[in-house]
Design a protein around this motif. Structure first.
Motif, short mmCIF file in Angstrom:
data_model
loop_
_atom_site.label_atom_id
_atom_site.label_comp_id
_atom_site.label_asym_id
_atom_site.label_seq_id
_atom_site.Cartn_x
_atom_site.Cartn_y
_atom_site.Cartn_z
N PHE A 156 0.72 -1.11 0.19
CA PHE A 156 -0.01 0.08 -0.04
C PHE A 156 1.02 1.19 -0.06
N GLY A 157 0.42 2.14 -0.80
CA GLY A 157 1.31 3.44 -0.81
C GLY A 157 2.28 3.42 -1.90
N ALA A 158 3.47 4.26 -1.86
CA ALA A 158 4.46 4.25 -2.73
C ALA A 158 5.80 4.75 -1.81
N VAL A 159 6.87 4.16 -2.23
CA VAL A 159 8.00 4.39 -1.91
C VAL A 159 9.00 4.91 -2.89
N GLU A 160 9.88 5.74 -2.61
CA GLU A 160 10.83 6.23 -3.83
C GLU A 160 12.08 5.47 -3.70
N GLN A 161 12.43 4.71 -2.67
CA GLN A 161 13.70 4.06 -2.63
C GLN A 161 13.32 2.74 -2.14
N THR A 162 14.48 1.76 -2.30
CA THR A 162 14.13 0.24 -2.00
C THR A 162 14.95 0.16 -0.59
N THR A 163 15.64 0.99 -0.18
CA THR A 163 16.38 0.92 1.07
C THR A 163 16.12 1.88 1.79
N ILE A 164 15.47 1.83 3.09
CA ILE A 164 15.01 2.80 4.07
C ILE A 164 15.61 2.44 5.22
N GLN A 165 16.09 3.65 5.79
CA GLN A 165 16.54 3.86 7.21
C GLN A 165 15.56 4.34 8.21
N LEU A 166 15.17 3.25 9.29
CA LEU A 166 14.52 3.82 10.19
C LEU A 166 15.08 4.07 11.57
N ARG A 167 14.76 5.20 12.48
CA ARG A 167 15.44 5.53 13.51
C ARG A 167 15.13 4.70 14.59
N LYS A 168 15.77 4.31 15.48
CA LYS A 168 15.55 3.60 16.74
C LYS A 168 14.91 4.50 17.71
N GLY A 169 13.58 4.18 18.26
CA GLY A 169 13.00 4.88 19.15
C GLY A 169 13.30 4.52 20.56
N ASN A 170 13.11 5.51 21.46
CA ASN A 170 13.27 5.35 22.97
C ASN A 170 11.97 4.99 23.85
N GLY A 171 10.53 4.85 23.04
CA GLY A 171 9.58 4.95 23.93
C GLY A 171 8.74 6.02 23.90
N GLY A 172 9.55 6.94 24.37
CA GLY A 172 8.94 8.50 24.90
C GLY A 172 8.55 9.17 23.38
N ASP A 173 9.24 8.96 22.37
CA ASP A 173 9.15 9.48 21.16
C ASP A 173 8.15 8.75 20.18
N CYS A 174 7.22 7.76 20.82
CA CYS A 174 6.46 7.07 19.94
C CYS A 174 7.09 6.37 18.51
N GLN A 175 8.43 6.01 18.78
CA GLN A 175 9.10 5.36 17.70
C GLN A 175 9.45 3.85 18.40
N VAL A 176 9.53 2.96 17.43
CA VAL A 176 9.62 1.39 17.94
C VAL A 176 11.19 1.64 18.24
N ASN A 177 11.74 0.58 19.12
CA ASN A 177 12.91 0.35 19.38
C ASN A 177 13.31 -0.73 18.31
N THR A 178 14.19 -0.29 17.53
CA THR A 178 14.54 -1.26 16.17
C THR A 178 15.48 -2.47 16.42
N ASP A 179 15.86 -2.50 17.95
CA ASP A 179 16.89 -3.71 18.38
C ASP A 179 16.20 -4.92 18.15
N GLN A 180 14.89 -4.87 18.27
CA GLN A 180 14.07 -6.07 18.36
C GLN A 180 13.88 -6.96 17.25
N PHE A 181 14.18 -6.24 16.11
CA PHE A 181 14.10 -7.03 14.70
C PHE A 181 15.44 -7.44 14.42
N ASP A 182 15.34 -8.98 14.00
CA ASP A 182 16.52 -9.57 13.74
C ASP A 182 17.22 -9.43 12.10
N ARG A 183 18.35 -9.25 12.08
CA ARG A 183 18.95 -9.03 10.72
C ARG A 183 18.56 -10.26 10.02
#
Length: 239
Positions: free
Chosen positions: A68-95
């Motif tokens: 759904f939607g559209a992306v302009e790049q195939t590689t996306i950088q997601l910032r690691k959140g700290n909980g208080g900023d409503c962003q997910v802590n990306t450390d939980q996702f396995d490479r």
């Protein structure tokens, strides 16, 4: 002294603002997160992606498909959140693992929110997680239609009926496993019931019911499960 009190008040205000910066409505499924009942907001992008690597401030994902939607790049950088900023802590996702991510897009930047369910795990050809009320597993190839998230509270929304027209049999299949019996009824155009039985519909393979002994015409296939109903119109041809 007064200046010190003002400084402390400002500091406490900043801490309080940080703690309460992320206030979310309790949303418990993927579909309810991206579709609040009036369609999916255009700011959402739903992608199938593999986690390529973790960086100091987040992770890099490789997009394999856009549902759904559209992306302009195939590689996306997601910032690691700290909980208080409503962003997910990306450390939980396995490479190396694959996920369905619901990303919030703004000016070609993407974020993964902690508000609601914004990711699902993908293993082989199966998607798992809190997809919709009562649905926690679905085939990957069914996700493009599932991502619309319309009617997924109804466990019968994943049913498919075919071939249509039919001359020897009709197959009923489901993109999610049906572990409870489904009440199956078939009516002719005059409203007369010609078939009734309780069946369990497995995912992918489905089941068949014989139509070769039915006269040619239009029939209504009605399915019921846990108070939900879904009907299909089929045409039976002469054999």
């Amino acid at each position: 002294m007064k200046a010190l009190i003002v400084i402390l008040a400002l500091q406490l205000g900043a801490v309080s603002a940080f703690v309460h910066a992320c206030t979310c409505v309790d949303i418990r499924t993927f579909c309810e997160t991206i579709n609040r009942g009036d369609g999916i907001d255009s700011s959402w992008v739903v992608v199938l992606a593999e986690v390529r690597r973790h960086t100091g401030n987040g992770m890099e994902i490789q997009v394999e498909d856009v549902l759904f939607g559209a992306v302009e790049q195939t590689t996306i950088q997601l910032r690691k959140g700290n909980g208080g900023d409503c962003q997910v802590n990306t450390d939980q996702f396995d490479r190396g693992n694959k996920y369905l991510f619901a990303l919030w897009s703004f000016q070609n930047a993407y974020s993964l929110s902690t508000c609601g369910v914004t990711w699902l795990e993908v293993r082989g050809e199966t998607v798992t997680g809190s997809i919709a009320p009562g649905i926690d597993r679905v085939r990957l190839d069914a996700m493009p239609e599932v991502t619309a998230c319309e009617g997924l509270g109804n466990p019968l929304s994943s049913l498919h009926v075919g071939p249509n027209p039919a001359n020897r049999y009709v197959r009923i299949s489901s993109s999610v496993p049906m572990e409870q019996p489904v009440d199956l009824r078939v009516y002719d155009i005059a409203g007369r019931r010609v078939l009734i039985e309780a069946v369990v519909i497995p995912d992918e393979y489905g089941l068949e019911f014989d139509t070769s002994n039915l006269p040619a015409g239009v029939y209504l296939v009605q399915t019921k499960m846990r108070g939900f109903t879904r009907s299909f119109k089929i045409v039976v041809q002469s054999t």
